[in-house]
Design a protein around this motif. Structure first.
Motif, PDB file in Angstrom:
ATOM      1  N   ILE A 219     -28.114 -34.290  18.496  1.00 41.52           N
ATOM      2  CA  ILE A 219     -28.643 -34.843  19.746  1.00 41.52           C
ATOM      3  C   ILE A 219     -29.322 -36.174  19.435  1.00 41.52           C
ATOM      4  N   LYS A 220     -28.929 -37.210  20.156  1.00 38.26           N
ATOM      5  CA  LYS A 220     -29.482 -38.535  19.920  1.00 38.26           C
ATOM      6  C   LYS A 220     -30.726 -38.750  20.785  1.00 38.26           C
ATOM      7  N   ASN A 221     -31.744 -39.334  20.191  1.00 45.74           N
ATOM      8  CA  ASN A 221     -33.013 -39.591  20.879  1.00 45.74           C
ATOM      9  C   ASN A 221     -33.346 -41.073  20.769  1.00 45.74           C
ATOM     10  N   CYS A 222     -33.322 -41.784  21.913  1.00 45.29           N
ATOM     11  CA  CYS A 222     -33.558 -43.231  21.871  1.00 45.29           C
ATOM     12  C   CYS A 222     -35.024 -43.597  22.097  1.00 45.29           C
ATOM     13  N   ASN A 223     -35.881 -42.594  22.259  1.00 50.17           N
ATOM     14  CA  ASN A 223     -37.315 -42.851  22.436  1.00 50.17           C
ATOM     15  C   ASN A 223     -37.604 -43.873  23.538  1.00 50.17           C
ATOM     16  N   GLY A 224     -36.853 -43.775  24.621  1.00 46.36           N
ATOM     17  CA  GLY A 224     -37.103 -44.626  25.771  1.00 46.36           C
ATOM     18  C   GLY A 224     -36.577 -46.038  25.656  1.00 46.36           C
ATOM     19  N   ASP A 225     -35.838 -46.361  24.588  1.00 40.98           N
ATOM     20  CA  ASP A 225     -35.349 -47.716  24.341  1.00 40.98           C
ATOM     21  C   ASP A 225     -33.852 -47.761  24.653  1.00 40.98           C
ATOM     22  N   ILE A 226     -33.476 -48.462  25.731  1.00 38.28           N
ATOM     23  CA  ILE A 226     -32.085 -48.496  26.168  1.00 38.28           C
ATOM     24  C   ILE A 226     -31.188 -49.163  25.132  1.00 38.28           C
ATOM     25  N   SER A 227     -31.638 -50.256  24.538  1.00 39.87           N
ATOM     26  CA  SER A 227     -30.817 -50.938  23.536  1.00 39.87           C
ATOM     27  C   SER A 227     -30.583 -50.038  22.324  1.00 39.87           C
ATOM     28  N   MET A 228     -31.598 -49.266  21.959  1.00 39.76           N
ATOM     29  CA  MET A 228     -31.408 -48.308  20.872  1.00 39.76           C
ATOM     30  C   MET A 228     -30.389 -47.246  21.272  1.00 39.76           C
ATOM     31  N   GLY A 229     -30.462 -46.813  22.540  1.00 38.91           N
ATOM     32  CA  GLY A 229     -29.498 -45.828  23.035  1.00 38.91           C
ATOM     33  C   GLY A 229     -28.078 -46.338  22.954  1.00 38.91           C
TER      34      GLY A 229
END
Length: 347
Positions: A219-229
């Motif tokens: 499961i990927k978690n971007c911590n609220g950062d869209i660019s990281m997502g």
């Protein structure tokens, strides 16, 4: 409460085993944005009650609707409503700072969409002990020291998302014997809302999905950062060529999924997300993509939240701790449905 506790335990185990954190990709330093001062979103009239609203994300389609609900309620019920928030749904530290400012400014009531269900609990207990009404919207916290929480039944919402994913995979022509997989992107590992949506998705999927259709354990978690997502999903697609579905648990990750499939020309992938950003709206309206979203009734969370805050200020007791404001599944197939159109008017 047992259901909530079980959900947190299940999802905590999932994240410990397979969550991808910020350290999994190259970090980029960005200048930190200054949290704005509270600004009025209603006419300010001396002598009226002052209600302070704190949201998770500023400048967001979803949260703009939340703010509109509070503003309309303030005008309808005759109170002053002030608004601020954070730029990242993980920024609970600045939410604590904003809560302290509410106390300093003599707030008659506070409406909060918590960035973190655990870290914010002590501060809310402090405010509640001062006899300041505390209304929660969108997300609950790990304490009972608040008056009422207006939110989605997120286990049910997760169920609906999985149901929508299965329906759309079948509609896209996927065979039940095909070895396909579904990837998941979340925006936080510590949000009770996200954990329940994740648990609900798993719950429905394990009961109803064909055996050969699996969920990717990473499961990927971007911590609220869209660019990281965007980067995380690009990596996930490279590592898993049989991905035919992507699920996002909230607004930011949903935008990232949409960006990824468009940028990589992957119109063979089914997207199921939350809320109604321009990104998911464009995919839903396009005949080239398979996309659905779970819409919440967030306008009513704060509209009713303001009304409840005023009732508490007047000394009324609110007997119900949780109010489910409901969800509706939206896809290209039901855009003309009256109930869907009604919800879209406030999104």
């Amino acid at each position: 409460m047992k259901r909530i506790g079980l959900t947190i335990i299940i999802c905590a185990m999932l994240f410990v085993l397979c969550a991808c954190t910020q350290s999994d990709i190259e970090e980029t330093e960005e200048p930190e944005k200054q949290i704005p001062e509270f600004t009025p979103i209603t006419e300010v009239i001396e002598g009226r009650k002052d209600i302070y609203l704190i949201t998770k994300v500023l400048d967001s389609n979803y949260w703009d609707v939340v703010v509109k609900g509070a503003a309309d309620a303030g005008e309808d019920f005759g109170c002053n409503v002030y608004y601020s928030g954070t730029y990242n749904e993980m920024d609970w530290q600045n939410q604590i700072m904003l809560l302290d400012k509410c106390i300093e400014k003599g707030a008659d009531a506070v409406i909060l969409a918590p960035d973190d269900s655990i870290e914010l609990a002590p501060k809310l207990e402090e405010i509640y002990s001062k006899n300041i009404p505390v209304i929660l919207v969108d997300t609950a916290v790990n304490t009972d020291k608040y008056d009422v929480c207006y939110m989605t039944d997120n286990l049910y919402a997760g169920n609906k998302a999985a149901e929508e994913m299965l329906e759309k995979l079948h509609a896209a022509g996927c065979s039940e014997t095909e070895q396909l997989s579904v990837g998941i992107l979340v925006g936080s590992a510590t949000s009770q809302t996200i954990n329940e949506r994740l648990a609900g998705f798993y719950q429905y999927w394990t009961t109803n999905a064909p055996e050969s259709w699996t969920i990717i354990s990473d499961i990927k978690n971007c911590n609220g950062d869209i660019s990281m997502g965007d980067e995380l999903i690009q990596t996930l697609l490279q590592e898993n060529p049989n991905v035919r579905g992507l699920y996002a648990t909230n607004n930011g990750p949903t935008k990232a999924l949409c960006n990824a499939v468009v940028n990589q020309g992957r119109n063979d992938i089914v997207i199921v997300g939350f809320d109604y950003s321009d990104e998911i709206k464009n995919l839903i309206e396009s005949e080239d993509y398979h996309a659905s979203t779970i819409l919440q009734r967030q306008y009513y969370m704060t509209y009713e939240g303001v009304e409840s805050a005023l009732s508490r200020i007047d000394g009324e007791v609110i007997e119900t701790k949780f109010v489910d404001t409901g969800v509706v599944s939206v896809s290209r197939d039901n855009l003309e449905d009256p109930d869907v159109k009604s919800v879209l008017e406030n999104n």
